[in-house]
Design an enzyme around this catalytic site. Structure first.
Site, short mmCIF file in Angstrom:
data_model
loop_
_atom_site.label_atom_id
_atom_site.label_comp_id
_atom_site.label_asym_id
_atom_site.label_seq_id
_atom_site.Cartn_x
_atom_site.Cartn_y
_atom_site.Cartn_z
N LYS A 1 4.22 8.77 -3.13
CA LYS A 1 5.51 8.06 -2.98
C LYS A 1 5.57 6.94 -4.01
O LYS A 1 4.65 6.13 -4.13
CB LYS A 1 5.58 7.48 -1.57
O1 G3P Z 1 11.00 6.31 5.67
C1 G3P Z 1 11.30 4.98 5.41
C2 G3P Z 1 11.23 4.21 6.66
O2 G3P Z 1 9.92 4.11 7.09
C3 G3P Z 1 11.90 2.90 6.63
O3 G3P Z 1 12.43 2.75 7.88
O4 G3P Z 1 13.38 1.57 9.78
O5 G3P Z 1 11.88 0.36 8.17
O6 G3P Z 1 14.16 1.01 7.51
P1 G3P Z 1 13.00 1.34 8.35
#
Ligand code: G3P
Length: 214
Positions: free
Chosen positions: A83
């Site tokens: 990534k």
């Molecule tokens: O896949 C990306 C994710 O982990 C981010 O999620 O909820 O932290 O915006 P969030």
């Protein structure tokens, strides 16, 4: 649509994997930090559990740092995807890694232009963050629609991973739009198979069953 689990937690992965529903896993530095175990150990354990792609993120900010980390991470398991953040340095790293046959997932995509550039640089996957776009008062799913149209217009092989998924509605909308993949938090996943009317229905059937002469 493929289901990835967005977690570094092996128990969450095993629970869903028992149902045959895990097509891959994504992690990020925040998710790895929650596990309080070494990065490589967590990723290798996940790669043994899941045969599909497992994304592990670099933390370097220069192209050289990203390439060094990516080439190391890529040796950890055959199903590793590296990534890479959506920056100029990241795009350069993706371009080089794609020529070396190392799979990449370009993360932190917040605009169609960013997604288009990542596709052209040779990304295997792109990750638009729908929840974080919703957080600033815009519609995250519109970005997924736009990226899907761009992909279809030009026949890019890059797969769209709908990320920063926060709700059942996000997963349903991603599938309706035709996104390739939704990466779903381990804590959210069980709510996909639950519905209060299913529970009410089962309770009523069991109650009525008691009236049947045995
Ligand atoms: O896949 C990306 C994710 O982990 C981010 O999620 O909820 O932290 O915006 P969030």
């Amino acid at each position: 649509m493929k289901f990835f689990l967005d977690t570094g937690n092996i128990e969450e992965i095993r629970r869903v994997n028992r149902l045959g529903l895990v097509d891959g896993v994504t992690t990020n530095p925040t998710l790895i930090a929650k596990e309080k175990r070494p990065f490589k150990e967590v990723i290798q354990e996940i790669c043994r559990e899941v045969s599909g792609p497992v994304s592990a993120e670099v933390v370097g900010l220069t192209t050289e740092e990203m390439l060094k980390e990516a080439r190391e991470i890529a040796t950890w398991a055959p199903n590793i995807v590296v990534k890479i953040p959506m920056t100029e340095a990241g795009l350069e790293a993706v371009n080089i890694l794609s020529k070396e046959g190392i799979k990449t997932n370009v993360t932190l995509i917040f605009s169609a232009a960013q997604g288009l550039m990542a596709c052209k640089a040779g990304a295997t996957y792109i990750s638009p963050f729908v929840g974080r776009i919703d957080d600033i008062g815009e519609e995250g799913m519109q970005l997924v629609r736009d990226l899907k149209a761009i992909k279809d217009n030009y026949g890019f092989k890059t797969e769209i991973i709908v990320a920063s998924v926060r709700s059942i509605a996000h997963v349903q909308q991603a599938a309706v739009i035709g996104a390739d993949i939704a990466t779903i938090p381990g804590s959210l996943f069980p709510s996909l198979w639950k519905h209060p009317l299913t529970d009410v229905g089962i309770a009523r059937f069991l109650e009525d069953w008691k009236k049947v002469p045995q």
